[in-house]
Design an enzyme around this catalytic site. Sequence first.
Site, PDB file in Angstrom:
ATOM      1  N   GLU C 103       0.828  -1.198   0.000  1.00 61.01           N
ATOM      2  CA  GLU C 103       0.000   0.000   0.000  1.00 61.01           C
ATOM      3  C   GLU C 103       0.859   1.243   0.000  1.00 61.01           C
ATOM      4  O   GLU C 103       1.453   1.618   1.028  1.00 61.01           O
ATOM      5  CB  GLU C 103      -0.934   0.012   1.221  1.00 61.01           C
ATOM      6  N   LYS C 232      -8.693 -15.408  14.756  1.00 61.35           N
ATOM      7  CA  LYS C 232      -8.885 -14.970  13.363  1.00 61.35           C
ATOM      8  C   LYS C 232     -10.331 -14.681  13.026  1.00 61.35           C
ATOM      9  O   LYS C 232     -10.760 -14.834  11.887  1.00 61.35           O
ATOM     10  CB  LYS C 232      -8.293 -16.028  12.405  1.00 61.35           C
ATOM     11  N   ASP C 307       1.514 -14.304  11.807  1.00 59.93           N
ATOM     12  CA  ASP C 307       0.404 -14.911  11.087  1.00 59.93           C
ATOM     13  C   ASP C 307      -0.487 -13.804  10.513  1.00 59.93           C
ATOM     14  O   ASP C 307      -1.129 -13.061  11.257  1.00 59.93           O
ATOM     15  CB  ASP C 307      -0.398 -15.790  12.061  1.00 59.93           C
ATOM     16  N   HIS C 402      -7.566  28.490   5.236  1.00 58.25           N
ATOM     17  CA  HIS C 402      -6.642  29.547   4.851  1.00 58.25           C
ATOM     18  C   HIS C 402      -6.979  30.119   3.483  1.00 58.25           C
ATOM     19  O   HIS C 402      -7.013  31.327   3.294  1.00 58.25           O
ATOM     20  CB  HIS C 402      -5.199  29.011   4.844  1.00 58.25           C
TER      21      HIS C 402
END
Lengths: 407, 407, 407, 407
Positions: C103, C232, C307, C402
């Site tokens: 990523e 999991k 894992d 801004h």
Amino acid sequence: MSDPTADATALAERVQDGELRLYELDDYADAETAAAARREFIECETGASLDSVGEYTFAAESAEPNIENMIGGAQLPMGVAGPVTVDGGAAADEYYLPLATTEGALVASVNRGLGTIEAAGGATARVTDSGMTRAPVFRVAGVAEAETVVEWVADNRERLREAAESTTSHGELLDVDPYVVGDNVFLRFVYDTKDAMGMNMATIATRETAEVIEAETPAEMVALSGNLCSDKKPAAINAVEGRGRTVTADVVLPRDLVNERLDTTPEAMAEGNTRKNLVGSAKAASLGFNAHAANTVAAAFLATGQDAAQVVEGANAITTMDAREEGLYASVSLAALELGTVGGGTGLATQGEALEILGLGGGGDPPGANADAFAEVIATGALAGELSLVAAFCSRHLASAHEELGR
Amino acid sequence: MSDPTADATALAERVQDGELRLYELDDYADAETAAAARREFIECETGASLDSVGEYTFAAESAEPNIENMIGGAQLPMGVAGPVTVDGGAAADEYYLPLATTEGALVASVNRGLGTIEAAGGATARVTDSGMTRAPVFRVAGVAEAETVVEWVADNRERLREAAESTTSHGELLDVDPYVVGDNVFLRFVYDTKDAMGMNMATIATRETAEVIEAETPAEMVALSGNLCSDKKPAAINAVEGRGRTVTADVVLPRDLVNERLDTTPEAMAEGNTRKNLVGSAKAASLGFNAHAANTVAAAFLATGQDAAQVVEGANAITTMDAREEGLYASVSLAALELGTVGGGTGLATQGEALEILGLGGGGDPPGANADAFAEVIATGALAGELSLVAAFCSRHLASAHEELGR
Amino acid sequence: MSDPTADATALAERVQDGELRLYELDDYADAETAAAARREFIECETGASLDSVGEYTFAAESAEPNIENMIGGAQLPMGVAGPVTVDGGAAADEYYLPLATTEGALVASVNRGLGTIEAAGGATARVTDSGMTRAPVFRVAGVAEAETVVEWVADNRERLREAAESTTSHGELLDVDPYVVGDNVFLRFVYDTKDAMGMNMATIATRETAEVIEAETPAEMVALSGNLCSDKKPAAINAVEGRGRTVTADVVLPRDLVNERLDTTPEAMAEGNTRKNLVGSAKAASLGFNAHAANTVAAAFLATGQDAAQVVEGANAITTMDAREEGLYASVSLAALELGTVGGGTGLATQGEALEILGLGGGGDPPGANADAFAEVIATGALAGELSLVAAFCSRHLASAHEELGR
Amino acid sequence: MSDPTADATALAERVQDGELRLYELDDYADAETAAAARREFIECETGASLDSVGEYTFAAESAEPNIENMIGGAQLPMGVAGPVTVDGGAAADEYYLPLATTEGALVASVNRGLGTIEAAGGATARVTDSGMTRAPVFRVAGVAEAETVVEWVADNRERLREAAESTTSHGELLDVDPYVVGDNVFLRFVYDTKDAMGMNMATIATRETAEVIEAETPAEMVALSGNLCSDKKPAAINAVEGRGRTVTADVVLPRDLVNERLDTTPEAMAEGNTRKNLVGSAKAASLGFNAHAANTVAAAFLATGQDAAQVVEGANAITTMDAREEGLYASVSLAALELGTVGGGTGLATQGEALEILGLGGGGDPPGANADAFAEVIATGALAGELSLVAAFCSRHLASAHEELGR
């Protein structure tokens, strides 16, 4: 300065004139007159007619610990289901279960289920865990300080127990479980509160321990409840760890009973339960794996003066059904049934009588036994409701299958 | 064949002799006599005295749609909180909120909060989503067939709408959302049920659509509710997607009001809310990010004849508090407030009067407006309860801070 | 009967002829040749070219405990972030954090956050709870028998401890928590597995205790994992009670650092965190109250041979941000970080080197210290990622503010 | 100003001298040299040896979109399972599934399951829902303004669609779902992103729509992701409503296949699945009702260049098993499988080859078909893993039952 002779009308006028506030009326009249004055004022303000609300038959002053700004009473119909024999850890009798509800067919549904259970010899039930919780949240400087506080708590368990138990004649501190999130330390105190639902007892005892902790550690209490208790919220911590009574009721219904009384088969009920109560609830991301346990809990709670908002936790229930060779095994496991047979609304007139129907009013022998038994009976009632509803939709299908086959 | 002259004692004896069952009494006597007979029988069986339960003042037969095996009434004290001005989508008035509860201090807490809100000019509220749901579960051969069924449903939306609406004069089918899990197809039907809570309407309409689906597709209905509705269970699907009314109430309390009325500061309340209601509930893995919204919901529901078991969904609420320059912004967003101003228990005597206090009894104009307004008022009441409780623990700390500083 | 001389092509042909199966190749060739044969076969079957997959540089046989049917290697780019000083319970050093990811911008984001933390003097971190779990499910006749089993377990804790610890030289049984649902008894065994992630250790030890329980009680084990472990799966039991390491990292960033490095203010970040990570996650009914903690966990896990499927539990994290007078307090609390510095994939070549970068490869002194420190460093990395991402969207707004103001 | 001739050692020294920062090296050397310089620096700083990390065989510059501060590569062993025939909505072939993992026995387990499925004629699979989401959070003044914003969005759906789709050649805006919590408006945008996982596409398109909303309404965006997306967090909104692909795979295994291949019976597997995956997960308050679906998802994701942190959502899976007369019906339904066959890490060398094994690399015909098919194959792989693991614990019991009976 109370003025017991003032009649309701005069008081209502003084409220209207802005001279008095509604909640101040108790200082100027007895509870019944104050309620009458409020009704008059509200009728005038809103145009409502409150005749029925005013026809309550309990003694107004007896409700003072339970209500403020009283205007009268709400009346719900009460029915009864049973009898059912419960072979429990504490329950050991035939019970009638009082149910107050406005939902038509609910009492009939529970009653049908209880009748079927009774025909199978009654239900078995056990309280498998027990403890009322209160979990204050403390502010600390950061996680290093959190660790210090948690260690201090672990090292001073006995001192905290003494502080907690100094506030109560019955309650016992069972456990303190710490949870750290950043600069927050949550301490979940678990108490044995015997036959009381125990929130007040737990709150008062915890306040005492919190003062010790604040005095001895850098922790500063933010709120006496930090929502890990967790009260009146649908929280997984209760579904997993329990709050109040964790209780299971189960039964094996012989095959012929399922056929004759429920007009279906063990296999159909097991399948229906799996698809709806397990798979359906899984897909709904639910904490309630049941058909309508909350209905039975709510109706029993209302009849007996329990806290209606704790029906929320009563819905944390898992229903299982399994087709065995001998018939249908069915169970309901309620993770967090918060109830008592003393205190709260149990002292009100009709509610106290409802507990008498169960034979479980007041403190048990040993202490806690009445509340345990009550939990076991409610679990049995919830099981009855589950059996009845699951059978209903399964038999509908058998029926239509019959029609299709021309029978 | 009813026997209206039989007196209660004689009937009770016939039950004792095993000649009649409790639920058959309605066939042999009017509702009042039948209830009296049941009381007598239960008193005899259990030793309980049911005098107070028998002192109900509503007409017994009027409760017939709401109860079976009636033995009398449960009486809860009812109080009132308010007035509060609600600027809602439907609500647009000053309201008194009737609350039936046995939890001492609850009415006072809501009342204090409403007083503070009123001093700030009242609350704003909006129903942001609305729809009663019913989600049957269908059995299919597998996922390939599931796809076929879901496609058929999508292609025949109009036909399903017609089937659904053929069963109701008021209800409208808004949506059908499909969910597939293996060989289960769940269809979540969403209805506009106007001023009715609408479970019955939704159930009947859905049964009709289910028959069409069964006739036209290979799907076979297992249960009319597949738990994705989800009724009376703490399910994320409701917390996320809503059920009944999704409603928010909010208010900005000027700084001086927070100081004077609530004895604390916007900053302290915002911090307390975050630590307890957001972080605490997060750690508890909760669907309820609030302090005690269920309390207000339960008490308002009991006063007005709502379904007490639906307090479960009423607890799916998020409370936010934010310190702004001008003061405290506070809100409560209830995801799933299931309520009605017609049907269910709203027709009972005291409950109907409670709705009159609100000025919201019966159908609204336009239809649905009364239930919308009621939801907005309850949300405002819940907001009041949140403000009051959060302020209480924050001011406790200001107080002790003062003490430490010798002031 | 292995045939080490057969070359890959010949083997691939035998697979194609149906003479051998892919998984049998290891019996006929060394690991590298077998992998080459599989590639050849797969290339032939699918038309894929597997040149890059075949260019792995680790020793094929070294991967044998980690893979079956090996065809080669997947190569992910690995980057590094840091250094950052972590003042932990076990961590006490300046660390570089290796991150393997695909990523884009992730390493940069963590790196920016770590740089900011380092400029503030580093992070504080603590493992606040620790324990690897395994929870078999047992079948019993019903709840009465369940009670018997649970009581037996409570009374024989020492015996179970001995059974468990007979299977391991390092592990210790810390706790056994029982959960009853109908005719199911779940026993959640909690172990100290030191520097190993510990699933295997926990599984083997629990199998041993289960045999004792089956021999001595009527309980019959259905599955060694009954999903209350829970491994999991995104389960609240882990989010609440923890699994592996429960760990928090926090930091106070001075105001000027927030302004200069992150281009925003403590107040803006605290608000953004509350709206997104607390309120947004609450509405999403999430167990993850953070921005992207799983990103850092995943990348650190991949780099170091953890894992990858346990990233699921790593996402159970709560991020808090609080504007204090001195600056921004920020924390990340990960409930269930399952990791080890020995065993599993940590022995692979690149993964072992990544642990060396941290200086935390192998067993710690005392045992468990390396895994504790690793957890504290990952938590610090996750905190960095949170700071960086929250700052990014807050500064975007400052920026546009801004612009609006013409600056 | 890049300096391509500088060798790694010289660059590493400049970092050590504080002259350059690690992330600036890309400005002074090509990607490979920069990585070498970082390794040298890190080796020097930490004492680690990074030889293996440096032995990556992909082109360093090809990884530039995927990593920063690159030091080399992580190498995981890759195996292959299958073949299996998938009768899907898009999948229609025999597939080999590449799996990269460090968990021993995983590939073997999936492979055994796939073999059993294949022996039954293959699996059926369908993507039942699809859409990538992005849900910004906007700040409004209060709920009244929230209502205005939500209404504006509903009335301007077409305009938002145009804005969104102006940023992408492929993506389509499917839906915008509003959620209001106090002064927060969350808008969940749902996109069809074809064969791309689509987070970037969704983010960019949503930013465009957010600008329109900010320009036209009083809403001010706080964060482009408000956590109702919800990305990389275990959130019920995804488990219920889906994200990426919602996909089911199922199979009917004939009785003799269950007996011979899996050494157990359909009834035992159905019971085991119910007790562990349904009841156990229910009690764990889980969003994952499966045995180890995340394992297969993680390994397939790593092999093919998916986002490893999205394994979190991949764990939102429900496994059902049902004993039918003809055998075992088994299914896995994954609610939120976020994957793509283009973009992200799919362009890396080994990952691209892994997609070639599947025959699903690049864009599909029609667009989206490759990603759909890939989802269907992963679901089949997950189903295989479930079958294999559930069978393993069931057959263990058959085995021990046999022993007890002396057979």
